[in-house]
Design a protein around this motif. Sequence first.
Motif, short mmCIF file in Angstrom:
data_model
loop_
_atom_site.label_atom_id
_atom_site.label_comp_id
_atom_site.label_asym_id
_atom_site.label_seq_id
_atom_site.Cartn_x
_atom_site.Cartn_y
_atom_site.Cartn_z
N MET A 16 0.61 -1.34 0.02
CA MET A 16 0.02 0.06 0.15
C MET A 16 1.06 1.26 0.12
SD MET A 16 -3.16 -0.97 2.32
CE MET A 16 -4.72 -0.94 1.25
N LEU A 17 1.63 1.29 -1.09
CA LEU A 17 2.68 2.44 -1.05
C LEU A 17 1.99 3.81 -1.14
CD1 LEU A 17 5.45 0.96 -3.29
CD2 LEU A 17 5.30 0.91 -0.85
N TRP A 18 1.00 4.03 -1.61
CA TRP A 18 0.29 5.21 -1.84
C TRP A 18 -0.52 5.52 -0.54
CZ3 TRP A 18 -0.23 9.17 -5.29
CH2 TRP A 18 -1.26 10.14 -5.13
N GLN A 19 -1.15 4.31 0.13
CA GLN A 19 -2.17 4.70 1.08
C GLN A 19 -1.30 4.95 2.49
OE1 GLN A 19 -2.20 2.24 -1.22
NE2 GLN A 19 -4.21 1.52 -1.79
N LEU A 20 -0.23 4.55 2.52
CA LEU A 20 0.30 4.62 3.97
C LEU A 20 1.00 5.89 4.18
CD1 LEU A 20 2.17 1.04 3.99
CD2 LEU A 20 -0.05 1.61 5.03
N ALA A 21 0.81 6.66 3.38
CA ALA A 21 1.72 7.93 3.60
C ALA A 21 1.55 8.72 4.90
CB ALA A 21 1.00 9.08 2.47
N TYR A 22 0.34 8.50 5.73
CA TYR A 22 0.29 9.24 6.79
C TYR A 22 -0.13 8.05 7.95
CZ TYR A 22 2.13 13.88 6.36
OH TYR A 22 3.14 14.83 6.05
N THR A 23 0.05 6.74 7.62
CA THR A 23 -0.42 5.80 8.59
C THR A 23 0.63 5.62 9.73
OG1 THR A 23 -1.35 4.56 6.63
CG2 THR A 23 -0.71 3.16 8.51
N GLU A 24 -0.05 5.49 11.06
CA GLU A 24 0.92 5.07 12.09
C GLU A 24 1.41 3.65 12.05
OE1 GLU A 24 1.72 7.22 14.48
OE2 GLU A 24 0.54 8.75 13.54
N LEU A 25 2.58 3.62 12.32
CA LEU A 25 3.48 2.10 12.17
C LEU A 25 3.57 1.57 13.45
CD1 LEU A 25 6.03 3.06 9.46
CD2 LEU A 25 3.60 2.36 9.31
N TRP A 26 3.26 0.39 13.62
CA TRP A 26 3.52 -0.66 15.10
C TRP A 26 3.97 -1.67 14.69
CZ3 TRP A 26 1.91 -4.90 17.68
CH2 TRP A 26 2.20 -4.93 19.01
N ILE A 27 5.19 -1.97 14.95
CA ILE A 27 5.86 -3.23 14.64
C ILE A 27 6.49 -4.18 15.77
CG2 ILE A 27 8.03 -4.06 13.50
CD1 ILE A 27 8.04 -1.28 11.99
N THR A 28 6.23 -5.55 15.66
CA THR A 28 6.56 -6.21 17.03
C THR A 28 7.53 -7.36 16.45
OG1 THR A 28 5.42 -7.57 18.38
CG2 THR A 28 4.34 -7.42 16.42
N ASP A 29 8.24 -7.89 17.26
CA ASP A 29 9.11 -8.90 17.33
C ASP A 29 8.16 -10.23 17.14
OD1 ASP A 29 11.14 -7.42 17.24
OD2 ASP A 29 11.90 -7.91 19.14
N ALA A 30 6.98 -10.14 17.63
CA ALA A 30 6.16 -11.42 17.93
C ALA A 30 6.04 -11.92 16.35
CB ALA A 30 4.67 -10.98 18.31
N LEU A 31 6.32 -13.21 16.18
CA LEU A 31 6.02 -13.74 14.77
C LEU A 31 4.36 -14.07 14.70
CD1 LEU A 31 8.81 -16.31 14.85
CD2 LEU A 31 8.82 -14.12 14.04
#
Length: 246
Positions: A197-212
């Motif tokens: 979603m390269l267009w749509q993520l312009a101002y999206t908040e990101l949350w990344i976790t180590d959990a698989l």
Amino acid sequence: MGRLEPASIPRHVAIIPDGNGRWAESRGLARNEGHSRGTEVVREIVRAAHELGIKQLTIYAFSMENWDRPQDEIDAIMGLLSRYIRHETDELEKNGVRVQTIGRLDMLSPKLQRAIRGLEKRTAGNDEMLLIFALSYSGRSELVDAMRGIAREVESGRLDPEAIEEKDIREHLYAPDLPDPDLLIRTGVEHRISNFMLWQLAYTELWITDALWPDFTKRDLVDAIHAYQQRERRFGRTGAQVRKGS
Ligand code: IPE
Ligand code: IPE
Ligand code: MG
């Protein structure tokens, strides 16, 4: 819902569910076992998202680049998708979930395409939650397809190149009416977008976790939403402007 603020549940949550293979390999299992467990987690998280009041949930199920994996892994993932559709249609229907897909679906087998179209048709009247599977999807391919659509309109004289605006690009995306994701969750350690979603993520908040992904639970989803609710979304403005509501 506990500590979550019901008034500011993100409307559209997008998920990159990564880590199925590593989850399996770390247990001495075949990668496909990870995909199988991952499919169960998709089922659980769709239910959890619905319970939490999320209105749109997009799940990156298979990327264009994933077509370069070994054929037996691709076959296993496609088999799991078919099984998911067979087993989940009734529950999705019962919970008022509408299912849509984005991506180059013509690359899937005709049988799977028919199953997907059937699921989309059966759930078309539902409006409790919209569940979107990005399948055979790549953000760059989506933009290429949008450019082709725009070029056709210019060629036919319906669109003046000088008049092209952001809204024209949006109108040519795979799901033009879908609002941008408010929150993107990526599981499985890596801090990257992987062509999503390269267009749509312009101002999206990101949350990344180590959990698989196979270890991801409703609790983690709540943690992600809780973190989202602490963020100040400024969209380029100053914090003072945002707090004043101007
Ligand atoms: C994500 O898990 C699922 C798909 C890409 C289909 P992976 O299969 O990428 O798992 P890892 O990243 O190899 O652990
Ligand atoms: C992203 O995971 C795509 C999906 C979850 C479907 P990948 O495993 O394909 O991404 P990379 O290769 O780590 O960037
Ligand atoms: Mg991966």
